[in-house]
Design a protein around this motif. Sequence first.
Motif, PDB file in Angstrom:
ATOM      1  N   GLN A 148       0.714 -31.013 -55.736  1.00 41.88           N
ATOM      2  CA  GLN A 148       1.598 -31.043 -54.980  1.00 41.88           C
ATOM      3  C   GLN A 148       0.570 -32.640 -53.984  1.00 41.88           C
ATOM      4  O   GLN A 148      -0.353 -32.721 -53.382  1.00 41.88           O
ATOM      5  CB  GLN A 148       1.272 -29.834 -53.998  1.00 41.88           C
ATOM      6  CG  GLN A 148       2.035 -29.288 -52.964  1.00 41.88           C
ATOM      7  CD  GLN A 148       2.148 -28.127 -52.698  1.00 41.88           C
ATOM      8  OE1 GLN A 148       2.562 -27.381 -53.154  1.00 41.88           O
ATOM      9  NE2 GLN A 148       1.978 -28.002 -50.918  1.00 41.88           N
ATOM     10  N   SER A 201       1.751 -33.242 -49.988  1.00 39.53           N
ATOM     11  CA  SER A 201       2.631 -32.582 -48.535  1.00 39.53           C
ATOM     12  C   SER A 201       1.835 -32.278 -47.502  1.00 39.53           C
ATOM     13  O   SER A 201       0.292 -32.581 -48.109  1.00 39.53           O
ATOM     14  CB  SER A 201       3.543 -31.886 -48.504  1.00 39.53           C
ATOM     15  OG  SER A 201       2.029 -30.269 -48.929  1.00 39.53           O
ATOM     16  N   GLU A 241       0.225 -24.572 -42.041  1.00 39.21           N
ATOM     17  CA  GLU A 241       1.564 -26.105 -42.486  1.00 39.21           C
ATOM     18  C   GLU A 241       2.515 -24.889 -43.340  1.00 39.21           C
ATOM     19  O   GLU A 241       1.784 -23.900 -44.129  1.00 39.21           O
ATOM     20  CB  GLU A 241       1.006 -26.906 -43.778  1.00 39.21           C
ATOM     21  CG  GLU A 241       2.131 -28.147 -44.243  1.00 39.21           C
ATOM     22  CD  GLU A 241       1.293 -28.743 -45.063  1.00 39.21           C
ATOM     23  OE1 GLU A 241       2.691 -29.020 -46.393  1.00 39.21           O
ATOM     24  OE2 GLU A 241       0.059 -29.015 -44.867  1.00 39.21           O
ATOM     25  N   ASN A 290       5.733 -25.229 -44.914  1.00 41.08           N
ATOM     26  CA  ASN A 290       7.055 -25.164 -45.698  1.00 41.08           C
ATOM     27  C   ASN A 290       8.212 -24.855 -46.354  1.00 41.08           C
ATOM     28  O   ASN A 290       8.252 -23.156 -47.074  1.00 41.08           O
ATOM     29  CB  ASN A 290       6.446 -25.864 -47.021  1.00 41.08           C
ATOM     30  CG  ASN A 290       5.380 -27.348 -46.702  1.00 41.08           C
ATOM     31  OD1 ASN A 290       5.308 -27.591 -45.388  1.00 41.08           O
ATOM     32  ND2 ASN A 290       4.677 -26.950 -47.657  1.00 41.08           N
ATOM     33  N   TYR A 333       9.709 -29.444 -47.493  1.00 40.42           N
ATOM     34  CA  TYR A 333       9.882 -29.365 -46.118  1.00 40.42           C
ATOM     35  C   TYR A 333       9.053 -29.038 -45.342  1.00 40.42           C
ATOM     36  O   TYR A 333       9.521 -27.658 -44.700  1.00 40.42           O
ATOM     37  CB  TYR A 333      11.072 -29.890 -45.595  1.00 40.42           C
ATOM     38  CG  TYR A 333      12.032 -30.254 -44.331  1.00 40.42           C
ATOM     39  CD1 TYR A 333      11.932 -30.628 -44.043  1.00 40.42           C
ATOM     40  CD2 TYR A 333      12.416 -29.394 -42.967  1.00 40.42           C
ATOM     41  CE1 TYR A 333      12.376 -32.095 -42.813  1.00 40.42           C
ATOM     42  CE2 TYR A 333      12.126 -29.422 -42.268  1.00 40.42           C
ATOM     43  CZ  TYR A 333      12.129 -30.890 -41.444  1.00 40.42           C
ATOM     44  OH  TYR A 333      12.509 -31.507 -39.916  1.00 40.42           O
ATOM     45  N   GLU A 334       7.934 -29.742 -44.442  1.00 39.57           N
ATOM     46  CA  GLU A 334       6.981 -29.223 -43.586  1.00 39.57           C
ATOM     47  C   GLU A 334       7.944 -28.687 -42.281  1.00 39.57           C
ATOM     48  O   GLU A 334       9.197 -29.667 -41.445  1.00 39.57           O
ATOM     49  CB  GLU A 334       6.775 -29.891 -42.963  1.00 39.57           C
ATOM     50  CG  GLU A 334       4.858 -29.323 -42.317  1.00 39.57           C
ATOM     51  CD  GLU A 334       3.884 -30.343 -41.866  1.00 39.57           C
ATOM     52  OE1 GLU A 334       2.811 -29.553 -41.083  1.00 39.57           O
ATOM     53  OE2 GLU A 334       3.737 -31.112 -42.611  1.00 39.57           O
ATOM     54  N   LYS A 380       8.334 -33.392 -41.716  1.00 37.47           N
ATOM     55  CA  LYS A 380       7.699 -33.925 -42.947  1.00 37.47           C
ATOM     56  C   LYS A 380       8.327 -33.887 -44.365  1.00 37.47           C
ATOM     57  O   LYS A 380       7.968 -32.094 -44.502  1.00 37.47           O
ATOM     58  CB  LYS A 380       6.139 -34.286 -43.270  1.00 37.47           C
ATOM     59  CG  LYS A 380       5.388 -34.743 -42.098  1.00 37.47           C
ATOM     60  CD  LYS A 380       3.944 -35.365 -42.082  1.00 37.47           C
ATOM     61  CE  LYS A 380       3.272 -35.095 -40.885  1.00 37.47           C
ATOM     62  NZ  LYS A 380       2.094 -35.139 -40.725  1.00 37.47           N
ATOM     63  N   TRP A 381       8.455 -34.537 -45.251  1.00 33.06           N
ATOM     64  CA  TRP A 381       8.471 -34.372 -46.402  1.00 33.06           C
ATOM     65  C   TRP A 381       7.523 -34.247 -47.310  1.00 33.06           C
ATOM     66  O   TRP A 381       6.296 -35.420 -47.703  1.00 33.06           O
ATOM     67  CB  TRP A 381       9.632 -34.992 -47.030  1.00 33.06           C
ATOM     68  CG  TRP A 381      11.467 -34.980 -46.637  1.00 33.06           C
ATOM     69  CD1 TRP A 381      11.828 -34.955 -45.554  1.00 33.06           C
ATOM     70  CD2 TRP A 381      11.837 -33.683 -46.708  1.00 33.06           C
ATOM     71  NE1 TRP A 381      12.886 -35.195 -44.616  1.00 33.06           N
ATOM     72  CE2 TRP A 381      13.097 -34.062 -45.877  1.00 33.06           C
ATOM     73  CE3 TRP A 381      12.267 -33.285 -47.521  1.00 33.06           C
ATOM     74  CZ2 TRP A 381      14.150 -32.922 -45.880  1.00 33.06           C
ATOM     75  CZ3 TRP A 381      13.161 -32.188 -47.728  1.00 33.06           C
ATOM     76  CH2 TRP A 381      14.407 -32.273 -46.886  1.00 33.06           C
ATOM     77  N   GLY A 382       7.519 -33.278 -48.289  1.00 29.00           N
ATOM     78  CA  GLY A 382       6.405 -33.586 -49.391  1.00 29.00           C
ATOM     79  C   GLY A 382       7.154 -32.834 -51.162  1.00 29.00           C
ATOM     80  O   GLY A 382       8.332 -33.159 -50.535  1.00 29.00           O
ATOM     81  N   TRP A 383       6.469 -33.294 -51.927  1.00 24.93           N
ATOM     82  CA  TRP A 383       6.507 -33.027 -53.608  1.00 24.93           C
ATOM     83  C   TRP A 383       5.543 -32.276 -54.190  1.00 24.93           C
ATOM     84  O   TRP A 383       4.177 -32.082 -53.546  1.00 24.93           O
ATOM     85  CB  TRP A 383       7.670 -33.768 -53.755  1.00 24.93           C
ATOM     86  CG  TRP A 383       6.115 -35.482 -54.428  1.00 24.93           C
ATOM     87  CD1 TRP A 383       6.240 -36.199 -53.343  1.00 24.93           C
ATOM     88  CD2 TRP A 383       5.651 -35.175 -55.715  1.00 24.93           C
ATOM     89  NE1 TRP A 383       5.003 -36.717 -53.809  1.00 24.93           N
ATOM     90  CE2 TRP A 383       4.732 -36.578 -55.115  1.00 24.93           C
ATOM     91  CE3 TRP A 383       5.124 -34.900 -56.584  1.00 24.93           C
ATOM     92  CZ2 TRP A 383       4.036 -37.200 -56.024  1.00 24.93           C
ATOM     93  CZ3 TRP A 383       4.078 -35.489 -57.330  1.00 24.93           C
ATOM     94  CH2 TRP A 383       4.150 -36.613 -56.527  1.00 24.93           C
TER      95      TRP A 383
END
Length: 165
Positions: free
Chosen positions: A30, A32, A113, A115, A141-142, A147-150
């Motif tokens: 991951q 993010s 965090e 998400n 999506y935080e 912020k975006w993550g994957w």
Amino acid sequence: MKRIILLLMLLLPSSLTAVSFGYSLAPVGQFSGSEPYGGLTASAILSFNQDHAGDIEISADFTPYGTFFESARIQVSLPMLLMTDHVFNPLFPNPVVWSPRIGTGFQYRMGNEFNLLISLSPFAFHDKAYSFEFFSPYVLYEILGGKWGWGIYVMKFSCFFGGAV
């Protein structure tokens, strides 16, 4: 009123036999928030039918470096279609159902965090007691940071017992 209560008492045990429980293990990666990580996901799954529609999964991610516990997640997933005759059948020793899945959920990661997540499992298969998912990406999506993550599951193996199997 007595008839309704009697009917409910007769139907309740039969509806509970359709519920099955399972567990899952999967390597995960991951990216993010504060820093990327890789590790192992352990999950408990509640399934309400043999097609695994509406499965509820509670999982935790563990990593061998830094903090041992990395994140926790709850997710609901649905198959987008179910196919018994497909091109992937020769890859499995027993007949399996190809059931690409989509899921949504919520993740808490260490460091406060929070998400929202959406997952896609295009290569998801299941038979009576097992399910297999290969190369399943998800987007995060935080909520607080915007912020975006994957992330991605390389291979997710699940075993079910009871009820729906």
